[in-house]
Design a protein around this motif. Structure first.
Motif, PDB file in Angstrom:
ATOM      1  N   TRP A  49       0.818  -1.209   0.000  1.00 59.57           N
ATOM      2  CA  TRP A  49       0.000   0.000   0.000  1.00 59.57           C
ATOM      3  C   TRP A  49       0.856   1.265   0.000  1.00 59.57           C
ATOM      4  N   ALA A  50       2.012   1.212   0.606  1.00 61.54           N
ATOM      5  CA  ALA A  50       2.899   2.381   0.625  1.00 61.54           C
ATOM      6  C   ALA A  50       3.223   2.833  -0.789  1.00 61.54           C
ATOM      7  N   GLY A  51       3.278   1.882  -1.710  1.00 65.99           N
ATOM      8  CA  GLY A  51       3.513   2.246  -3.100  1.00 65.99           C
ATOM      9  C   GLY A  51       2.226   2.580  -3.832  1.00 65.99           C
ATOM     10  N   HIS A  52       1.239   1.711  -3.701  1.00 68.78           N
ATOM     11  CA  HIS A  52       0.005   1.875  -4.471  1.00 68.78           C
ATOM     12  C   HIS A  52      -0.786   3.110  -4.055  1.00 68.78           C
ATOM     13  N   SER A  53      -0.622   3.557  -2.828  1.00 65.37           N
ATOM     14  CA  SER A  53      -1.374   4.719  -2.342  1.00 65.37           C
ATOM     15  C   SER A  53      -1.105   5.965  -3.177  1.00 65.37           C
ATOM     16  N   VAL A  54       0.025   5.998  -3.861  1.00 63.20           N
ATOM     17  CA  VAL A  54       0.339   7.141  -4.727  1.00 63.20           C
ATOM     18  C   VAL A  54      -0.767   7.314  -5.772  1.00 63.20           C
ATOM     19  N   HIS A  55      -1.235   6.209  -6.302  1.00 57.59           N
ATOM     20  CA  HIS A  55      -2.285   6.254  -7.314  1.00 57.59           C
ATOM     21  C   HIS A  55      -3.593   6.780  -6.730  1.00 57.59           C
ATOM     22  N   HIS A  56      -3.819   6.564  -5.448  1.00 61.07           N
ATOM     23  CA  HIS A  56      -5.056   6.981  -4.800  1.00 61.07           C
ATOM     24  C   HIS A  56      -4.955   8.356  -4.144  1.00 61.07           C
ATOM     25  N   SER A  57      -3.830   8.994  -4.226  1.00 60.61           N
ATOM     26  CA  SER A  57      -3.605  10.220  -3.454  1.00 60.61           C
ATOM     27  C   SER A  57      -4.395  11.421  -3.963  1.00 60.61           C
ATOM     28  N   SER A  58      -4.832  11.404  -5.205  1.00 66.70           N
ATOM     29  CA  SER A  58      -5.573  12.547  -5.746  1.00 66.70           C
ATOM     30  C   SER A  58      -6.932  12.681  -5.065  1.00 66.70           C
ATOM     31  N   GLU A  59      -7.298  13.907  -4.724  1.00 66.73           N
ATOM     32  CA  GLU A  59      -8.596  14.168  -4.118  1.00 66.73           C
ATOM     33  C   GLU A  59      -9.667  14.423  -5.169  1.00 66.73           C
ATOM     34  N   HIS A  60      -9.287  14.301  -6.429  1.00 66.48           N
ATOM     35  CA  HIS A  60     -10.217  14.420  -7.546  1.00 66.48           C
ATOM     36  C   HIS A  60     -10.140  13.125  -8.348  1.00 66.48           C
ATOM     37  N   PHE A  61     -11.175  12.850  -9.112  1.00 67.14           N
ATOM     38  CA  PHE A  61     -11.211  11.620  -9.897  1.00 67.14           C
ATOM     39  C   PHE A  61     -11.429  11.970 -11.354  1.00 67.14           C
ATOM     40  N   ASN A  62     -10.341  11.988 -12.101  1.00 67.87           N
ATOM     41  CA  ASN A  62     -10.401  12.276 -13.528  1.00 67.87           C
ATOM     42  C   ASN A  62      -9.275  11.530 -14.225  1.00 67.87           C
ATOM     43  N   LEU A  63      -9.128  11.742 -15.528  1.00 67.56           N
ATOM     44  CA  LEU A  63      -8.154  10.971 -16.299  1.00 67.56           C
ATOM     45  C   LEU A  63      -6.723  11.179 -15.817  1.00 67.56           C
ATOM     46  N   SER A  64      -6.441  12.339 -15.239  1.00 66.73           N
ATOM     47  CA  SER A  64      -5.089  12.576 -14.744  1.00 66.73           C
ATOM     48  C   SER A  64      -4.771  11.668 -13.556  1.00 66.73           C
ATOM     49  N   THR A  65      -5.812  11.228 -12.843  1.00 64.66           N
ATOM     50  CA  THR A  65      -5.598  10.326 -11.716  1.00 64.66           C
ATOM     51  C   THR A  65      -4.972   9.015 -12.182  1.00 64.66           C
ATOM     52  N   ALA A  66      -5.350   8.577 -13.376  1.00 66.31           N
ATOM     53  CA  ALA A  66      -4.822   7.317 -13.905  1.00 66.31           C
ATOM     54  C   ALA A  66      -3.310   7.375 -14.115  1.00 66.31           C
ATOM     55  N   LEU A  67      -2.780   8.582 -14.283  1.00 64.74           N
ATOM     56  CA  LEU A  67      -1.354   8.733 -14.565  1.00 64.74           C
ATOM     57  C   LEU A  67      -0.506   8.779 -13.299  1.00 64.74           C
ATOM     58  N   ARG A  68      -1.133   8.814 -12.144  1.00 64.32           N
ATOM     59  CA  ARG A  68      -0.382   8.782 -10.876  1.00 64.32           C
ATOM     60  C   ARG A  68       0.058   7.342 -10.624  1.00 64.32           C
ATOM     61  N   GLN A  69       1.297   7.065 -10.835  1.00 64.59           N
ATOM     62  CA  GLN A  69       1.796   5.697 -10.702  1.00 64.59           C
ATOM     63  C   GLN A  69       2.948   5.635  -9.707  1.00 64.59           C
ATOM     64  N   SER A  70       3.053   4.489  -9.070  1.00 69.29           N
ATOM     65  CA  SER A  70       4.034   4.297  -7.999  1.00 69.29           C
ATOM     66  C   SER A  70       5.364   3.791  -8.532  1.00 69.29           C
ATOM     67  N   TRP A  71       6.444   4.314  -7.977  1.00 67.18           N
ATOM     68  CA  TRP A  71       7.766   3.775  -8.298  1.00 67.18           C
ATOM     69  C   TRP A  71       7.886   2.350  -7.761  1.00 67.18           C
ATOM     70  N   LEU A  72       7.465   2.142  -6.538  1.00 64.35           N
ATOM     71  CA  LEU A  72       7.625   0.845  -5.887  1.00 64.35           C
ATOM     72  C   LEU A  72       6.789  -0.238  -6.549  1.00 64.35           C
ATOM     73  N   GLN A  73       5.545   0.078  -6.871  1.00 69.55           N
ATOM     74  CA  GLN A  73       4.677  -0.935  -7.455  1.00 69.55           C
ATOM     75  C   GLN A  73       5.215  -1.423  -8.792  1.00 69.55           C
ATOM     76  N   GLY A  74       5.851  -0.546  -9.530  1.00 64.27           N
ATOM     77  CA  GLY A  74       6.435  -0.954 -10.798  1.00 64.27           C
ATOM     78  C   GLY A  74       7.533  -1.982 -10.628  1.00 64.27           C
ATOM     79  N   LEU A  75       8.174  -1.990  -9.461  1.00 64.79           N
ATOM     80  CA  LEU A  75       9.239  -2.954  -9.196  1.00 64.79           C
ATOM     81  C   LEU A  75       8.703  -4.282  -8.681  1.00 64.79           C
ATOM     82  N   LEU A  76       7.612  -4.235  -7.920  1.00 64.72           N
ATOM     83  CA  LEU A  76       7.102  -5.435  -7.266  1.00 64.72           C
ATOM     84  C   LEU A  76       6.012  -6.160  -8.052  1.00 64.72           C
ATOM     85  N   SER A  77       5.257  -5.433  -8.859  1.00 65.78           N
ATOM     86  CA  SER A  77       4.104  -6.042  -9.530  1.00 65.78           C
ATOM     87  C   SER A  77       4.441  -7.202 -10.464  1.00 65.78           C
TER      88      SER A  77
END
Length: 239
Positions: A49-77
Protein backbone atom coordinates in the motif's frame (compact mmCIF):
# COMPACT_ATOMS: atom_id res chain seq x y z
CA UNK A 1 9.75 -13.85 -16.96
CA UNK A 2 11.64 -14.73 -20.13
CA UNK A 3 14.06 -16.95 -18.20
CA UNK A 4 11.23 -18.93 -16.60
CA UNK A 5 9.42 -19.28 -19.92
CA UNK A 6 12.41 -20.50 -21.91
CA UNK A 7 13.61 -22.80 -19.11
CA UNK A 8 10.54 -24.25 -17.43
CA UNK A 9 7.46 -23.45 -19.52
CA UNK A 10 4.86 -26.10 -20.27
CA UNK A 11 4.50 -25.02 -23.94
CA UNK A 12 7.96 -26.39 -24.62
CA UNK A 13 6.41 -29.81 -24.20
CA UNK A 14 2.91 -29.06 -25.50
CA UNK A 15 3.96 -27.08 -28.56
CA UNK A 16 1.33 -24.41 -27.93
CA UNK A 17 0.61 -22.31 -31.02
CA UNK A 18 0.45 -18.69 -29.83
CA UNK A 19 -1.20 -17.72 -33.10
CA UNK A 20 -4.28 -19.58 -31.91
CA UNK A 21 -6.97 -17.04 -30.86
CA UNK A 22 -7.92 -19.19 -27.86
CA UNK A 23 -4.40 -18.85 -26.49
CA UNK A 24 -4.86 -15.07 -26.58
CA UNK A 25 -8.20 -15.39 -24.80
CA UNK A 26 -6.71 -17.49 -22.00
CA UNK A 27 -3.76 -15.11 -21.73
CA UNK A 28 -6.16 -12.17 -21.45
CA UNK A 29 -8.05 -13.89 -18.62
CA UNK A 30 -4.81 -14.87 -16.88
CA UNK A 31 -3.43 -11.32 -17.01
CA UNK A 32 -6.58 -9.83 -15.56
CA UNK A 33 -6.77 -12.55 -12.90
CA UNK A 34 -3.18 -11.88 -11.81
CA UNK A 35 -3.82 -8.14 -11.83
CA UNK A 36 -6.86 -8.62 -9.60
CA UNK A 37 -4.76 -10.34 -6.91
CA UNK A 38 -1.91 -7.86 -7.30
CA UNK A 39 -4.34 -4.96 -6.88
CA UNK A 40 -6.16 -6.57 -3.97
CA UNK A 41 -2.97 -7.32 -2.07
CA UNK A 42 -1.83 -3.73 -2.61
CA UNK A 43 -4.84 -2.73 -0.51
CA UNK A 44 -4.26 -5.35 2.18
CA UNK A 45 -0.57 -5.12 3.06
CA UNK A 46 1.10 -1.96 4.22
CA UNK A 47 4.32 -2.63 2.33
CA UNK A 48 2.43 -2.76 -0.98
CA UNK A 49 0.00 0.00 0.00
CA UNK A 50 2.90 2.38 0.63
CA UNK A 51 3.51 2.25 -3.10
CA UNK A 52 0.00 1.87 -4.47
CA UNK A 53 -1.37 4.72 -2.34
CA UNK A 54 0.34 7.14 -4.73
CA UNK A 55 -2.28 6.25 -7.31
CA UNK A 56 -5.06 6.98 -4.80
CA UNK A 57 -3.61 10.22 -3.45
CA UNK A 58 -5.57 12.55 -5.75
CA UNK A 59 -8.60 14.17 -4.12
CA UNK A 60 -10.22 14.42 -7.55
CA UNK A 61 -11.21 11.62 -9.90
CA UNK A 62 -10.40 12.28 -13.53
CA UNK A 63 -8.15 10.97 -16.30
CA UNK A 64 -5.09 12.58 -14.74
CA UNK A 65 -5.60 10.33 -11.72
CA UNK A 66 -4.82 7.32 -13.91
CA UNK A 67 -1.35 8.73 -14.56
CA UNK A 68 -0.38 8.78 -10.88
CA UNK A 69 1.80 5.70 -10.70
CA UNK A 70 4.03 4.30 -8.00
CA UNK A 71 7.77 3.78 -8.30
CA UNK A 72 7.63 0.85 -5.89
CA UNK A 73 4.68 -0.94 -7.45
CA UNK A 74 6.44 -0.95 -10.80
CA UNK A 75 9.24 -2.95 -9.20
CA UNK A 76 7.10 -5.43 -7.27
CA UNK A 77 4.10 -6.04 -9.53
CA UNK A 78 5.88 -8.34 -12.06
CA UNK A 79 6.20 -10.97 -9.31
CA UNK A 80 2.44 -11.61 -9.47
CA UNK A 81 2.63 -12.45 -13.18
CA UNK A 82 5.51 -14.93 -13.03
CA UNK A 83 3.23 -18.03 -12.92
CA UNK A 84 2.06 -17.06 -16.41
CA UNK A 85 5.60 -17.64 -17.67
CA UNK A 86 4.92 -21.37 -17.46
CA UNK A 87 2.37 -21.07 -20.26
CA UNK A 88 2.54 -17.84 -22.26
CA UNK A 89 5.30 -16.43 -24.47
CA UNK A 90 6.86 -13.20 -23.11
CA UNK A 91 5.80 -11.21 -26.18
CA UNK A 92 2.21 -12.37 -25.85
CA UNK A 93 2.14 -11.60 -22.14
CA UNK A 94 3.63 -8.14 -22.70
CA UNK A 95 1.11 -7.25 -25.40
CA UNK A 96 -1.92 -8.33 -23.37
CA UNK A 97 -0.61 -6.77 -20.15
CA UNK A 98 -0.09 -3.41 -21.84
CA UNK A 99 -3.58 -3.58 -23.35
CA UNK A 100 -4.93 -4.18 -19.85
CA UNK A 101 -3.11 -1.13 -18.51
CA UNK A 102 -4.25 1.10 -21.39
CA UNK A 103 -7.87 0.05 -20.84
CA UNK A 104 -7.73 1.20 -17.23
CA UNK A 105 -6.99 4.79 -18.25
CA UNK A 106 -10.51 5.70 -19.37
CA UNK A 107 -12.33 4.37 -16.29
CA UNK A 108 -10.94 7.24 -14.20
CA UNK A 109 -13.77 9.67 -14.87
CA UNK A 110 -16.97 11.00 -13.32
CA UNK A 111 -18.40 11.96 -16.71
CA UNK A 112 -19.49 8.44 -17.68
CA UNK A 113 -22.38 7.17 -15.59
CA UNK A 114 -23.72 3.62 -16.09
CA UNK A 115 -23.12 1.34 -19.09
CA UNK A 116 -26.04 -1.05 -18.83
CA UNK A 117 -25.29 -4.79 -19.16
CA UNK A 118 -21.57 -4.08 -19.50
CA UNK A 119 -21.54 -3.31 -15.77
CA UNK A 120 -21.89 -7.05 -15.11
CA UNK A 121 -18.69 -7.99 -16.90
CA UNK A 122 -16.34 -5.05 -17.39
CA UNK A 123 -14.58 -2.69 -15.04
CA UNK A 124 -16.40 0.57 -15.71
CA UNK A 125 -16.04 4.14 -14.44
CA UNK A 126 -18.94 3.45 -12.07
CA UNK A 127 -17.18 0.46 -10.49
CA UNK A 128 -13.83 2.23 -10.33
CA UNK A 129 -15.27 5.31 -8.66
CA UNK A 130 -16.28 3.07 -5.78
CA UNK A 131 -12.76 1.67 -5.67
CA UNK A 132 -11.25 5.14 -5.32
CA UNK A 133 -13.49 6.13 -2.42
CA UNK A 134 -11.06 6.22 0.50
CA UNK A 135 -13.55 4.45 2.78
CA UNK A 136 -13.94 1.42 0.51
CA UNK A 137 -11.61 -1.38 -0.54
CA UNK A 138 -13.55 -3.10 -3.30
CA UNK A 139 -13.63 -3.57 -7.08
CA UNK A 140 -10.01 -4.54 -7.77
CA UNK A 141 -10.31 -5.87 -11.33
CA UNK A 142 -8.43 -4.44 -14.30
CA UNK A 143 -10.58 -4.93 -17.40
CA UNK A 144 -13.09 -7.33 -15.84
CA UNK A 145 -15.29 -7.06 -12.76
CA UNK A 146 -16.08 -10.80 -12.72
CA UNK A 147 -13.24 -11.61 -10.29
CA UNK A 148 -14.67 -9.20 -7.72
CA UNK A 149 -18.10 -10.73 -8.08
CA UNK A 150 -16.67 -14.22 -7.73
CA UNK A 151 -14.35 -13.53 -4.76
CA UNK A 152 -16.75 -11.32 -2.81
CA UNK A 153 -14.97 -7.98 -3.23
CA UNK A 154 -17.63 -6.25 -5.33
CA UNK A 155 -19.70 -3.19 -4.36
CA UNK A 156 -22.06 -1.54 -6.82
CA UNK A 157 -21.98 2.24 -6.94
CA UNK A 158 -25.74 2.45 -6.75
CA UNK A 159 -25.66 0.79 -3.33
CA UNK A 160 -23.74 3.81 -2.10
CA UNK A 161 -25.84 6.40 -3.90
CA UNK A 162 -29.08 4.79 -2.70
CA UNK A 163 -28.16 5.33 0.94
CA UNK A 164 -27.83 9.05 0.27
CA UNK A 165 -31.08 9.19 -1.71
CA UNK A 166 -32.89 7.83 1.32
CA UNK A 167 -31.95 10.89 3.38
CA UNK A 168 -33.99 14.09 3.18
CA UNK A 169 -30.94 16.33 3.57
CA UNK A 170 -29.15 15.06 0.49
CA UNK A 171 -29.81 15.88 -3.13
CA UNK A 172 -30.36 12.49 -4.85
CA UNK A 173 -29.12 13.91 -8.15
CA UNK A 174 -25.77 14.98 -6.72
CA UNK A 175 -22.90 13.93 -9.01
CA UNK A 176 -20.58 11.16 -7.88
CA UNK A 177 -17.69 13.53 -7.29
CA UNK A 178 -19.80 15.18 -4.54
CA UNK A 179 -20.87 11.89 -2.98
CA UNK A 180 -17.75 9.74 -2.96
CA UNK A 181 -14.67 10.77 -1.01
CA UNK A 182 -11.58 10.40 -3.15
CA UNK A 183 -7.99 10.42 -1.95
CA UNK A 184 -6.29 8.68 0.98
CA UNK A 185 -6.96 8.92 4.72
CA UNK A 186 -3.60 10.47 5.73
CA UNK A 187 -3.23 14.13 4.83
CA UNK A 188 -0.96 14.53 1.81
CA UNK A 189 1.97 16.56 3.10
CA UNK A 190 3.08 17.81 -0.29
CA UNK A 191 2.24 17.22 -3.94
CA UNK A 192 5.94 17.05 -4.73
CA UNK A 193 6.64 13.76 -6.48
CA UNK A 194 9.24 12.54 -4.00
CA UNK A 195 6.96 13.25 -1.03
CA UNK A 196 3.87 11.56 -2.46
CA UNK A 197 5.96 8.53 -3.41
CA UNK A 198 7.51 8.11 0.04
CA UNK A 199 5.25 9.63 2.70
CA UNK A 200 3.67 6.32 3.75
CA UNK A 201 7.05 4.70 4.36
CA UNK A 202 7.14 6.28 7.80
CA UNK A 203 4.69 3.78 9.38
CA UNK A 204 6.67 0.90 7.87
CA UNK A 205 9.94 2.16 9.32
CA UNK A 206 8.32 2.62 12.71
CA UNK A 207 6.84 -0.88 12.50
CA UNK A 208 10.27 -2.35 11.84
CA UNK A 209 11.77 -0.41 14.72
CA UNK A 210 9.05 -1.60 17.09
CA UNK A 211 9.30 -5.16 15.71
CA UNK A 212 5.64 -5.03 14.77
CA UNK A 213 6.39 -6.56 11.41
CA UNK A 214 5.52 -5.50 7.88
CA UNK A 215 2.17 -7.21 7.55
CA UNK A 216 -0.11 -4.70 9.27
CA UNK A 217 -2.80 -3.15 7.13
CA UNK A 218 -2.88 0.56 6.40
CA UNK A 219 -5.03 3.11 8.19
CA UNK A 220 -8.05 2.80 5.87
CA UNK A 221 -10.95 0.39 6.49
CA UNK A 222 -9.96 -3.23 5.93
CA UNK A 223 -10.93 -4.62 2.49
CA UNK A 224 -12.82 -7.48 4.14
CA UNK A 225 -15.83 -5.17 4.43
CA UNK A 226 -18.95 -6.90 3.20
CA UNK A 227 -21.22 -5.36 0.59
CA UNK A 228 -24.08 -5.08 3.07
CA UNK A 229 -21.94 -2.93 5.38
CA UNK A 230 -22.06 -0.13 2.83
CA UNK A 231 -24.97 1.42 4.75
CA UNK A 232 -23.03 2.23 7.89
CA UNK A 233 -19.85 2.97 5.97
CA UNK A 234 -21.53 5.63 3.83
CA UNK A 235 -23.72 7.22 6.47
CA UNK A 236 -23.79 11.01 6.58
CA UNK A 237 -21.45 11.20 9.54
CA UNK A 238 -18.64 10.32 7.14
CA UNK A 239 -19.49 13.14 4.78
Amino acid sequence: YSYIYHTFSVPNGWNVDHRNPWVWVFCFLAVDFCYYWLHRKCHEYQLLWAGHSVHHSSEHFNLSTALRQSWLQGLLSPIFYLPMALFFHPALYTAVDQANIVYQFWVHTCLVRRLGPLEWVLMTPSHHRVHHDRRVHKNFGGMLIIWDRFFGSFVDEMDAIQQLENTKSTNPSAPQEEVLLFGIAPVVKSWTQVVTQTQLWGPIVRAVKSRAGLYGTHTLPHPALKADSIRSMLSLKHL
